[in-house]
Design a protein around this motif. Structure first.
Motif, PDB file in Angstrom:
ATOM      1  N   TYR A 141      49.317  42.411  35.394  1.00 41.04           N
ATOM      2  CA  TYR A 141      48.647  41.756  36.495  1.00 41.04           C
ATOM      3  C   TYR A 141      48.259  41.811  37.842  1.00 41.04           C
ATOM      4  CZ  TYR A 141      48.979  37.146  33.289  1.00 41.04           C
ATOM      5  OH  TYR A 141      49.068  36.468  32.561  1.00 41.04           O
ATOM      6  N   SER A 142      49.279  43.238  37.933  1.00 37.61           N
ATOM      7  CA  SER A 142      48.915  44.119  39.213  1.00 37.61           C
ATOM      8  C   SER A 142      47.644  45.333  38.849  1.00 37.61           C
ATOM      9  CB  SER A 142      50.200  44.936  39.679  1.00 37.61           C
ATOM     10  OG  SER A 142      50.598  45.283  40.438  1.00 37.61           O
ATOM     11  N   TRP A 143      47.515  46.439  39.732  1.00 36.81           N
ATOM     12  CA  TRP A 143      46.232  47.456  40.408  1.00 36.81           C
ATOM     13  C   TRP A 143      47.472  48.068  41.262  1.00 36.81           C
ATOM     14  CZ3 TRP A 143      44.030  46.085  44.316  1.00 36.81           C
ATOM     15  CH2 TRP A 143      44.282  44.569  45.357  1.00 36.81           C
ATOM     16  N   GLY A 144      45.995  48.694  41.800  1.00 39.93           N
ATOM     17  CA  GLY A 144      46.338  49.672  42.857  1.00 39.93           C
ATOM     18  C   GLY A 144      46.941  50.659  42.612  1.00 39.93           C
ATOM     19  N   GLY A 145      47.282  50.868  41.635  1.00 35.60           N
ATOM     20  CA  GLY A 145      48.310  52.174  41.018  1.00 35.60           C
ATOM     21  C   GLY A 145      47.514  53.195  40.375  1.00 35.60           C
ATOM     22  N   TYR A 146      48.137  54.784  39.718  1.00 30.34           N
ATOM     23  CA  TYR A 146      47.247  55.039  39.590  1.00 30.34           C
ATOM     24  C   TYR A 146      46.684  55.331  38.257  1.00 30.34           C
ATOM     25  CZ  TYR A 146      51.719  56.764  37.550  1.00 30.34           C
ATOM     26  OH  TYR A 146      52.856  56.715  36.616  1.00 30.34           O
ATOM     27  N   GLU A 147      47.429  54.209  37.283  1.00 31.10           N
ATOM     28  CA  GLU A 147      46.901  54.186  35.876  1.00 31.10           C
ATOM     29  C   GLU A 147      46.154  53.073  36.270  1.00 31.10           C
ATOM     30  OE1 GLU A 147      50.177  50.859  36.789  1.00 31.10           O
ATOM     31  OE2 GLU A 147      49.685  52.725  37.675  1.00 31.10           O
ATOM     32  N   SER A 148      44.839  53.391  34.547  1.00 30.01           N
ATOM     33  CA  SER A 148      43.647  51.855  34.347  1.00 30.01           C
ATOM     34  C   SER A 148      44.772  50.810  33.950  1.00 30.01           C
ATOM     35  CB  SER A 148      42.875  52.869  33.367  1.00 30.01           C
ATOM     36  OG  SER A 148      41.993  53.765  34.244  1.00 30.01           O
ATOM     37  N   LEU A 149      44.428  49.824  34.353  1.00 29.45           N
ATOM     38  CA  LEU A 149      45.213  48.352  33.871  1.00 29.45           C
ATOM     39  C   LEU A 149      44.048  47.291  32.755  1.00 29.45           C
ATOM     40  CD1 LEU A 149      47.287  47.936  36.093  1.00 29.45           C
ATOM     41  CD2 LEU A 149      47.916  48.218  34.199  1.00 29.45           C
ATOM     42  N   VAL A 150      44.497  46.413  32.526  1.00 25.99           N
ATOM     43  CA  VAL A 150      42.845  45.706  32.255  1.00 25.99           C
ATOM     44  C   VAL A 150      44.234  43.593  32.073  1.00 25.99           C
ATOM     45  CG1 VAL A 150      43.230  45.665  29.662  1.00 25.99           C
ATOM     46  CG2 VAL A 150      41.703  45.060  30.130  1.00 25.99           C
ATOM     47  N   GLN A 151      43.062  42.888  32.807  1.00 24.51           N
ATOM     48  CA  GLN A 151      44.082  41.752  33.145  1.00 24.51           C
ATOM     49  C   GLN A 151      42.803  41.049  31.574  1.00 24.51           C
ATOM     50  OE1 GLN A 151      44.395  39.804  36.406  1.00 24.51           O
ATOM     51  NE2 GLN A 151      44.539  37.333  35.584  1.00 24.51           N
ATOM     52  N   TRP A 152      43.257  40.467  30.881  1.00 27.57           N
ATOM     53  CA  TRP A 152      42.106  38.612  30.030  1.00 27.57           C
ATOM     54  C   TRP A 152      42.002  38.097  31.171  1.00 27.57           C
ATOM     55  CZ3 TRP A 152      43.212  36.683  24.683  1.00 27.57           C
ATOM     56  CH2 TRP A 152      41.313  35.765  24.255  1.00 27.57           C
ATOM     57  N   VAL A 153      40.714  37.422  31.987  1.00 27.44           N
ATOM     58  CA  VAL A 153      40.766  36.258  32.775  1.00 27.44           C
ATOM     59  C   VAL A 153      40.469  34.736  32.058  1.00 27.44           C
ATOM     60  CG1 VAL A 153      39.481  35.592  35.042  1.00 27.44           C
ATOM     61  CG2 VAL A 153      40.342  38.235  34.891  1.00 27.44           C
ATOM     62  N   ASP A 154      41.556  33.638  32.677  1.00 27.44           N
ATOM     63  CA  ASP A 154      41.469  32.740  32.073  1.00 27.44           C
ATOM     64  C   ASP A 154      39.912  32.026  32.316  1.00 27.44           C
ATOM     65  OD1 ASP A 154      41.861  30.144  31.743  1.00 27.44           O
ATOM     66  OD2 ASP A 154      43.410  29.635  32.837  1.00 27.44           O
ATOM     67  N   THR A 155      38.992  32.085  31.263  1.00 31.89           N
ATOM     68  CA  THR A 155      37.584  31.723  32.002  1.00 31.89           C
ATOM     69  C   THR A 155      37.888  29.880  32.295  1.00 31.89           C
ATOM     70  OG1 THR A 155      37.160  31.312  29.756  1.00 31.89           O
ATOM     71  CG2 THR A 155      35.910  33.003  30.703  1.00 31.89           C
ATOM     72  N   GLY A 156      38.879  28.957  31.964  1.00 34.88           N
ATOM     73  CA  GLY A 156      38.920  27.836  32.181  1.00 34.88           C
ATOM     74  C   GLY A 156      40.052  27.416  33.280  1.00 34.88           C
ATOM     75  N   PHE A 157      40.264  28.951  34.340  1.00 35.66           N
ATOM     76  CA  PHE A 157      40.375  28.872  35.607  1.00 35.66           C
ATOM     77  C   PHE A 157      39.297  28.964  36.918  1.00 35.66           C
ATOM     78  CE2 PHE A 157      41.755  30.908  39.761  1.00 35.66           C
ATOM     79  CZ  PHE A 157      43.067  30.394  40.262  1.00 35.66           C
ATOM     80  N   LEU A 158      38.432  30.215  36.132  1.00 29.90           N
ATOM     81  CA  LEU A 158      37.478  30.724  36.853  1.00 29.90           C
ATOM     82  C   LEU A 158      36.390  29.103  37.181  1.00 29.90           C
ATOM     83  CD1 LEU A 158      36.750  34.219  35.734  1.00 29.90           C
ATOM     84  CD2 LEU A 158      37.744  33.161  37.698  1.00 29.90           C
ATOM     85  N   ARG A 159      36.307  28.303  35.805  1.00 24.45           N
ATOM     86  CA  ARG A 159      35.138  27.983  35.925  1.00 24.45           C
ATOM     87  C   ARG A 159      35.410  26.437  37.553  1.00 24.45           C
ATOM     88  NH1 ARG A 159      33.149  27.646  30.865  1.00 24.45           N
ATOM     89  NH2 ARG A 159      34.003  28.265  29.378  1.00 24.45           N
ATOM     90  N   ASN A 160      36.130  26.843  38.159  1.00 23.45           N
ATOM     91  CA  ASN A 160      35.867  26.260  39.410  1.00 23.45           C
ATOM     92  C   ASN A 160      36.426  26.517  40.486  1.00 23.45           C
ATOM     93  OD1 ASN A 160      37.657  23.767  37.948  1.00 23.45           O
ATOM     94  ND2 ASN A 160      39.668  24.961  38.215  1.00 23.45           N
ATOM     95  N   HIS A 161      35.772  27.950  40.561  1.00 24.14           N
ATOM     96  CA  HIS A 161      34.920  28.834  41.242  1.00 24.14           C
ATOM     97  C   HIS A 161      33.402  28.730  40.938  1.00 24.14           C
ATOM     98  CE1 HIS A 161      38.729  30.160  41.195  1.00 24.14           C
ATOM     99  NE2 HIS A 161      38.927  31.913  41.466  1.00 24.14           N
ATOM    100  N   ALA A 162      32.863  28.418  42.139  1.00 21.34           N
ATOM    101  CA  ALA A 162      31.337  28.371  42.159  1.00 21.34           C
ATOM    102  C   ALA A 162      31.126  29.789  42.211  1.00 21.34           C
ATOM    103  CB  ALA A 162      30.714  27.740  43.884  1.00 21.34           C
ATOM    104  N   TYR A 163      31.642  31.298  42.437  1.00 20.85           N
ATOM    105  CA  TYR A 163      30.825  31.307  42.331  1.00 20.85           C
ATOM    106  C   TYR A 163      30.573  32.583  40.933  1.00 20.85           C
ATOM    107  CZ  TYR A 163      30.035  37.199  43.451  1.00 20.85           C
ATOM    108  OH  TYR A 163      29.059  38.839  44.041  1.00 20.85           O
ATOM    109  N   PHE A 164      31.113  31.636  40.524  1.00 29.65           N
ATOM    110  CA  PHE A 164      31.039  31.505  38.760  1.00 29.65           C
ATOM    111  C   PHE A 164      29.561  31.954  38.591  1.00 29.65           C
ATOM    112  CE2 PHE A 164      33.035  31.429  34.216  1.00 29.65           C
ATOM    113  CZ  PHE A 164      32.064  32.941  33.847  1.00 29.65           C
ATOM    114  N   GLY A 165      29.354  30.591  38.796  1.00 27.67           N
ATOM    115  CA  GLY A 165      27.722  30.856  38.449  1.00 27.67           C
ATOM    116  C   GLY A 165      27.518  29.610  37.223  1.00 27.67           C
ATOM    117  N   LYS A 166      26.554  30.097  36.651  1.00 23.46           N
ATOM    118  CA  LYS A 166      25.947  29.869  35.230  1.00 23.46           C
ATOM    119  C   LYS A 166      26.317  30.329  34.509  1.00 23.46           C
ATOM    120  CE  LYS A 166      22.005  31.394  36.451  1.00 23.46           C
ATOM    121  NZ  LYS A 166      20.023  31.911  36.915  1.00 23.46           N
TER     122      LYS A 166
END
Length: 399
Positions: A341-366
């Protein structure tokens, strides 16, 4: 060293050990100065220190506030953010809590952008709610539309730019004008820019918060937060409450952060170059629906990024035309990316984002009405051709 020197130069000289007539032989780096007890030579010295501290000076009366190492790190954050005072906390969320608990009281209302760091929602639903502080989370893209959410008891407008998951840029000068018009304190999470790529205080924000855990430290080995401000009244309020609530940072962590920040410019520049190379590759992939990265020319916030920012970093999100099973296979197949869940270090990271949470974001759009999956990638300092090859093999396995 002149205060007009480039931030690149200042970061190499802030927090170094003094070398002068009184210290003719000295190390380069300031040591980690640890203590719990602060001694005073006389009662009069103790009384004088308290008087000056109560007048707003940064003076130490107990070890919790830290000695020279802590003061040096506070100077670093002030230099990065263009602030007058910085206050340290043991994590980014600790810094957010410090700022909000310092500036809000029972019965107040917090108006927050819906794109802020996820744990802020949890903080609101638990601690702030229990204290009788109401919160409204809504899109801050249309600044004037925020007016319908302002109440007589609204005290703070809290935002994060770019946003935590989809990197949406916000119009900080417009938000600052709106906050001033409605008598609100504009508080922003600036972890993404960390002062080097973005300076919201210069754009009108009242308080800037940085998770030093990320790019300031840069090596994924410490937890750190900072609250930075310019206004004397806000500084006094935060100072009083920081001391009252007992926030503290270890001297060793402060020392590590100072060491890490020496390479902040070169690290962030390389992260940014690598991320744009990855964006260019992603844009050619049939499974990629949309790329969220403000430095990417096709991003919806690119114009604001060009106007307000001086750089970028390695953080991006991507919407994929994949089923949940496919995106699970994609994430699990990556070999250079840690899952975290973090970032900003020297290494690459991946997070699978909960799209259910994103549906509340207007920016997620169509995209909210489709079956896309979103992953957030932090592109590290590995050779970018190896990072792209890893993404390619993982996508092939997923599809």
């Amino acid at each position: 060293m002149s205060s007009e020197s480039s931030i690149h130069t200042r970061l190499q000289h802030l927090g170094t050990a003094p070398c002068d007539a009184q210290h003719p032989v000295a190390p380069v780096g300031l040591p980690s100065i640890r203590t719990s007890t602060v001694r005073f030579n006389t009662v009069e010295d103790l009384e004088k220190t308290y008087r000056r501290k109560n007048g707003g000076e940064r003076l130490v009366t107990y070890g919790r506030m830290g000695m020279e190492t802590h003061a040096a790190l506070e100077d670093v954050f002030c230099a990065l953010e263009g602030g007058q005072r910085a206050f340290l906390a043991s994590s980014g969320l600790g810094a957010i809590s410090m700022a909000l608990l310092s500036l809000l009281s029972a019965g107040d209302h917090l108006l927050a952008a819906d794109c802020v760091y996820g744990p802020v929602y949890h903080l609101s639903n638990t601690v702030l709610g229990r204290m009788g502080i109401e919160a409204t989370f809504t899109s801050a893209k249309d600044v004037q539309a925020l007016a319908k959410h302002v109440k007589p008891n609204t005290k703070i407008l809290y935002v994060e730019a770019p946003g935590s998951l989809l990197m949406e840029m916000l119009d900080m000068p417009a938000l600052a004008a709106f906050a001033k018009e409605h008598g609100l304190i504009l508080v922003t999470d600036n972890t993404w820019g960390s002062g080097y790529a973005y300076q919201p205080l210069a754009l009108g924000a009242d308080v800037s918060i940085v998770a030093g855990t990320k790019y300031v430290a840069g090596h994924s080995d410490l937890m750190l937060g900072a609250v930075i401000a310019n206004d004397p009244a806000l500084i006094k309020t935060i100072d009083t409450n920081q001391y009252a609530m007992g926030f503290s940072v270890s001297a060793d962590d402060a020392w590590l952060a100072i060491r890490g920040v020496r390479t902040l410019p070169v690290r962030m520049q390389q992260h940014a170059r690598n991320a744009l190379d990855v964006c260019q590759w992603l844009a050619q992939q049939p499974a990629v629906r949309q790329i969220f990265h403000p430095a990417w020319p096709d991003d919806a916030g690119h114009v604001l990024w060009k106007r307000d920012c001086t750089g970028s970093n390695g953080l991006l999100s991507v919407a994929l035309d994949m089923s949940p099973a496919q995106v699970r296979a994609f994430v699990n197949a990556l070999t250079l990316f840690g899952i975290g869940y973090s970032w900003g270090g020297y290494e690459s990271l991946v997070q699978w984002v909960d799209t259910g949470f994103l549906r509340n974001h207007a920016y997620f759009g169509k995209l909210a009405d489709t079956a896309v999956q979103v992953v957030r990638l932090h592109i590290g300092l590995e050779a970018v051709e190896d990072v792209i090859a890893d993404l390619q093999q993982a996508m092939q396995k997923a599809l």
